[in-house]
Design a protein around this motif. Structure first.
Motif, short mmCIF file in Angstrom:
data_model
loop_
_atom_site.label_atom_id
_atom_site.label_comp_id
_atom_site.label_asym_id
_atom_site.label_seq_id
_atom_site.Cartn_x
_atom_site.Cartn_y
_atom_site.Cartn_z
N GLY A 223 0.84 -1.19 0.00
CA GLY A 223 0.00 0.00 0.00
C GLY A 223 0.87 1.24 0.00
N LEU A 224 0.52 2.22 0.81
CA LEU A 224 1.32 3.45 0.91
C LEU A 224 2.71 3.15 1.47
CD1 LEU A 224 1.40 6.56 0.71
CD2 LEU A 224 0.24 6.67 2.93
N GLY A 225 2.84 2.04 2.18
CA GLY A 225 4.13 1.62 2.76
C GLY A 225 5.19 1.40 1.69
N LEU A 226 4.78 1.00 0.48
CA LEU A 226 5.74 0.80 -0.61
C LEU A 226 6.43 2.13 -0.95
CD1 LEU A 226 6.89 -1.16 -2.80
CD2 LEU A 226 5.06 -0.34 -4.31
N ALA A 227 5.65 3.20 -1.00
CA ALA A 227 6.20 4.53 -1.32
C ALA A 227 7.12 5.01 -0.19
CB ALA A 227 5.08 5.53 -1.53
N ILE A 228 6.71 4.77 1.06
CA ILE A 228 7.54 5.19 2.20
C ILE A 228 8.88 4.45 2.16
CG2 ILE A 228 7.71 5.19 4.74
CD1 ILE A 228 4.60 5.54 4.76
N MET A 229 8.81 3.13 1.94
CA MET A 229 10.05 2.34 1.92
C MET A 229 10.94 2.71 0.74
SD MET A 229 10.53 0.53 4.55
CE MET A 229 11.40 -1.03 4.41
N ASN A 230 10.34 3.03 -0.40
CA ASN A 230 11.12 3.47 -1.57
C ASN A 230 11.95 4.70 -1.23
OD1 ASN A 230 10.65 5.74 -3.96
ND2 ASN A 230 11.55 3.84 -4.74
N ARG A 231 11.34 5.69 -0.55
CA ARG A 231 12.08 6.91 -0.19
C ARG A 231 13.12 6.61 0.88
NH1 ARG A 231 8.06 7.18 -3.40
NH2 ARG A 231 7.22 9.18 -4.07
N LEU A 232 12.75 5.76 1.87
CA LEU A 232 13.69 5.49 2.97
C LEU A 232 14.91 4.70 2.50
CD1 LEU A 232 11.32 4.77 6.00
CD2 LEU A 232 12.69 6.82 5.52
N ILE A 233 14.68 3.71 1.65
CA ILE A 233 15.81 2.90 1.15
C ILE A 233 16.79 3.80 0.42
CG2 ILE A 233 16.33 1.31 -0.78
CD1 ILE A 233 14.34 -0.60 0.37
N ARG A 234 16.28 4.76 -0.32
CA ARG A 234 17.17 5.66 -1.07
C ARG A 234 17.83 6.66 -0.12
NH1 ARG A 234 15.28 7.64 -6.32
NH2 ARG A 234 16.24 6.05 -7.55
N ALA A 235 17.09 7.12 0.88
CA ALA A 235 17.71 8.04 1.86
C ALA A 235 18.88 7.33 2.54
CB ALA A 235 16.69 8.49 2.90
N CYS A 236 18.76 6.00 2.70
CA CYS A 236 19.81 5.22 3.36
C CYS A 236 20.82 4.67 2.36
CB CYS A 236 19.18 4.06 4.14
SG CYS A 236 18.16 4.63 5.50
N GLU A 237 20.71 5.10 1.12
CA GLU A 237 21.61 4.63 0.06
C GLU A 237 21.75 3.10 0.07
OE1 GLU A 237 24.58 7.63 -1.23
OE2 GLU A 237 24.39 8.34 0.83
N TYR A 238 20.59 2.45 0.20
CA TYR A 238 20.47 0.98 0.12
C TYR A 238 21.12 0.24 1.29
CZ TYR A 238 18.80 2.33 -4.43
OH TYR A 238 18.10 2.94 -5.44
N ASN A 239 21.47 0.96 2.39
CA ASN A 239 21.90 0.27 3.61
C ASN A 239 20.65 -0.21 4.32
OD1 ASN A 239 24.77 0.76 3.59
ND2 ASN A 239 24.26 2.91 3.96
N TYR A 240 20.31 -1.48 4.13
CA TYR A 240 19.02 -1.98 4.60
C TYR A 240 19.21 -3.32 5.31
CZ TYR A 240 14.20 -3.73 4.33
OH TYR A 240 12.97 -4.23 4.63
N ILE A 241 18.70 -3.39 6.54
CA ILE A 241 18.76 -4.65 7.30
C ILE A 241 17.33 -5.11 7.54
CG2 ILE A 241 19.46 -5.72 9.49
CD1 ILE A 241 21.58 -3.48 9.75
N GLU A 242 16.99 -6.31 7.03
CA GLU A 242 15.66 -6.85 7.32
C GLU A 242 15.83 -8.13 8.14
OE1 GLU A 242 12.99 -7.24 3.98
OE2 GLU A 242 11.50 -8.24 5.25
N ILE A 243 15.10 -8.21 9.25
CA ILE A 243 15.24 -9.41 10.09
C ILE A 243 13.88 -10.05 10.37
CG2 ILE A 243 17.42 -9.24 11.39
CD1 ILE A 243 15.94 -7.18 13.16
#
Ligand code: TXA
Ligand code: MG
Length: 344
Positions: free
Chosen positions: A324-344
């Motif tokens: 849902g809207l979470g896809l858009a939020i995560m798209n911006r956040l992943i880029r703000a973090c320059e793809y430094n992403y930890i999913e557990i």
């Protein structure tokens, strides 16, 4: 430069003046329901050039043309298919942009040399009237220096842009807070090139099918072509190093961030209001309510803009479920973090 304060009410005679300046080649910073935009006459090459200069934007990254009614579309776009019409009528006016075949009247500088043009009809009343009075399609990127988070509050962007525009219109905080959903229809199937308030589910309901471009949550590979030039540029990033952390299990996410932030003297966590109290090793900055993605979408860019004031060693950002809207939020956040992403 003149600032028009339309937070509480719109003075249409003043807005008309700003529109005339825009039509004649000036730049106007104005609110939309998504984010603030820097508007110029989209058919005037010199005016559009000023936008690229003001933002420090790469020339191959095309702009969206904003229209106030359906009649303006036939001037700038051609060969529109039934599916494209259906999508426009379903989501306009609103936070939805569609990529169409351009007519020869649209200058190459607007489209970055592509034979397509991005078109959007905003729902914000100030934006609508500005375009209507200017009588031209308005080229408008998000109001920010390229690479910085988009502006959703005038206070956040005034310093960086006030010397570069002729008029500034204050419409208060933007409703959505994230840029429009960008869609291109290929072989009758809508492809989402940038997620936004209009979700994949909503698009599928109208068109029967939808494809989410793989670059939305994954890094751009420089050897392969992208459908939208904006995908390949650094975006939304504070100067401080940011890491995005997510788990469906809220406790696990909080534990992981606590475990990681222990290793730093001065860490900052951007989190939902509910979790703020759990972070013992870091300062916190809240971005909204976990159960209300709209509140996060509205505040996220403003929160990202505050990060550097803390001068942190590192920033951990809580992720959200990417549907849902979470896809858009995560798209911006992943880029703000320059793809430094930890999913557990
Ligand atoms: O909500 C919004 O869309 C805001 C407000 C101001 O309307 N505008 C905005 O513009 O976000 P901008 O320039 O920041 O983002 C436009 C995006 C870029 O990623 C660009 O690459 C893509 O749209 N785009 C523009 N024209 C395109 C085209 N012809 N084909 C593919 N992508 C295109
Ligand atoms: Mg932008």
């Amino acid at each position: 430069m003149e600032i028009l304060d339309f937070k509480n009410s719109i003075e249409y005679s003043k807005l008309e003046k700003a529109s005339k300046v825009l039509k004649k080649g000036g730049l106007v910073l104005f609110p939309t329901e998504t984010v603030y935009g820097i508007g110029a006459n989209g058919l005037d090459i010199h005016a559009v050039k000023k936008i690229f200069l003001a933002k420090g934007r790469k020339q191959d990254n095309p702009l969206i043309l904003h229209v106030s009614d359906f009649d303006m579309i036939s001037v700038i776009a051609c060969n529109i298919t039934e599916i494209e019409k259906k999508l426009m009528h379903a989501f306009w006016p609103g936070p939805f942009t569609i990529i169409l075949n351009k007519t020869s009247i649209v200058p190459n500088i607007v489209t970055g040399g592509l034979d397509t043009v991005a078109v959007r009809m905003p729902s914000n009343k100030i934006a609508q009237a500005l375009i209507k009075y200017s009588e031209v399609p308005v080229a408008a990127p998000s109001a920010n220096i390229s690479g910085k988070p988009s502006g959703t509050l005038l206070d956040d962007i005034l310093d960086e842009l006030q010397d570069k525009v002729d008029y500034i219109i204050d419409g208060g905080p933007c409703d959505v807070g994230l840029e429009s959903t960008v869609v291109r229809v290929i072989n009758n199937v809508p492809h989402i090139l940038r997620p936004g308030k209009i979700t994949p589910e909503q698009i599928k309901q109208v068109a029967g099918d939808v494809v989410i471009d793989k670059h939305i949550l994954h890094k751009f590979n420089s050897e392969k072509p992208v459908l939208s030039p904006g995908m390949k540029y650094r975006h939304y990033a504070p100067d401080s190093k940011c890491v995005l952390v997510y788990s469906v299990d809220n406790n696990k996410m909080v534990d992981k961030i606590n475990e990681l932030s222990k290793n730093y003297k001065n860490s900052l966590v951007i989190c939902c209001n509910e979790n703020s109290k759990y972070y013992s090793y870091a300062k916190t900055l809240t971005y909204g309510i976990k159960s209300n993605l709209e509140s996060i979408s509205k505040n996220i860019f403003s929160s990202l803009r505050k990060v550097d004031n803390y001068n942190p060693d590192i920033v951990f950002i809580e992720g959200v479920e990417s549907s849902g809207l979470g896809l858009a939020i995560m798209n911006r956040l992943i880029r703000a973090c320059e793809y430094n992403y930890i999913e557990i």
